[in-house]
Motif scaffolding. Structure first.
Motif, mmCIF file in Angstrom:
data_model
loop_
_atom_site.group_PDB
_atom_site.id
_atom_site.type_symbol
_atom_site.label_atom_id
_atom_site.label_comp_id
_atom_site.label_asym_id
_atom_site.label_seq_id
_atom_site.Cartn_x
_atom_site.Cartn_y
_atom_site.Cartn_z
ATOM 1 N N ARG A 174 0.892 -1.170 0.014
ATOM 2 C CA ARG A 174 -0.038 0.043 -0.044
ATOM 3 C C ARG A 174 0.780 1.466 -0.192
ATOM 4 N N ALA A 175 2.086 1.238 0.721
ATOM 5 C CA ALA A 175 3.044 2.185 0.561
ATOM 6 C C ALA A 175 4.497 1.769 0.949
ATOM 7 N N ILE A 176 5.270 2.662 0.560
ATOM 8 C CA ILE A 176 6.680 2.289 0.877
ATOM 9 C C ILE A 176 7.391 3.540 1.151
ATOM 10 N N SER A 177 8.090 3.443 2.171
ATOM 11 C CA SER A 177 8.885 4.706 2.745
ATOM 12 C C SER A 177 10.268 4.841 1.873
ATOM 13 N N PRO A 178 10.684 5.906 1.847
ATOM 14 C CA PRO A 178 11.950 6.296 0.862
ATOM 15 C C PRO A 178 12.970 4.999 1.210
ATOM 16 N N VAL A 179 13.586 4.433 0.448
ATOM 17 C CA VAL A 179 14.639 3.370 0.851
ATOM 18 C C VAL A 179 16.051 3.780 1.300
ATOM 19 N N HIS A 180 16.460 3.628 2.349
ATOM 20 C CA HIS A 180 17.910 3.886 2.608
ATOM 21 C C HIS A 180 19.076 2.909 1.856
ATOM 22 N N VAL A 181 19.576 3.314 0.975
ATOM 23 C CA VAL A 181 20.851 2.534 0.601
ATOM 24 C C VAL A 181 22.030 3.194 1.014
#
Length: 177
Positions: free
Chosen positions: A35-42
């Protein structure tokens, strides 16, 4: 996260550190459960060889998924440690069994599709919101009951006689005269 192969040549000596946030909203189109995804920290380090780039990094994000019992939103944190190899060698030199290597066509390395695949592989089949055991109420034309509820109802219900067969039951009760 796109880089030109020529641009990356300046990192050949010490490697290229990565510490960035990436928005991967396309994963919601590929998996409808997200439903949603937070910004992905790489975060990680990429090192370079003659014709390949090896990246060792960690992805961390929070997915919003539906609860399998109540259909409410559940935040599901993910953290992925991975090593990915990108190669830009000629097609003639590529091996068939090199399934773990991402071959680059052209002069640009795009890491976004690889990151999307890694996130999609971490989506579980079901998630459950905490403290929702037994909270199902039911809906239109359906209800929720546990095995214990069914057993109690079976003990409390007396066998009911079909009214259409009541006369037949009286017939067998009569004794032959």
């Amino acid at each position: 996260m796109k880089w030109s192969i020529h641009q990356l040549s300046k990192y050949r000596q010490n490697g290229m550190p990565i510490d960035t946030q990436v928005q991967l909203d396309e994963v919601m189109n590929r998996n409808q459960d997200i439903r949603a995804i937070s910004p992905v920290h790489v975060k990680g380090l990429c090192t370079f060889g003659a014709s390949q780039m090896t990246c060792q990094f960690t992805l961390s994000a929070t997915l919003t998924l539906p609860c399998a019992r109540t259909w409410e939103d559940v935040e599901y944190p993910i953290e992925i440690d991975t090593v990915e190899i990108f190669s830009w060698i000629d097609e003639e030199k590529r091996g068939d069994e090199d399934g773990d290597i991402h071959y680059i066509d052209g002069d640009v390395i795009d890491m976004k599709p690889v990151l999307e695949e890694l996130v999609l592989l971490e989506v579980p089949m079901q998630v459950f919101k905490q403290n929702t055991e037994g909270q199902m109420q039911g809906g239109k034309n359906w209800s929720y009951s546990t095995d214990e509820d069914v057993e109690i109802a079976r003990k409390n219900d007396e066998p009911k006689l079909d009214p259409r067969l009541a006369a037949l039951a009286k017939y067998f009760d009569q004794t032959d005269e």
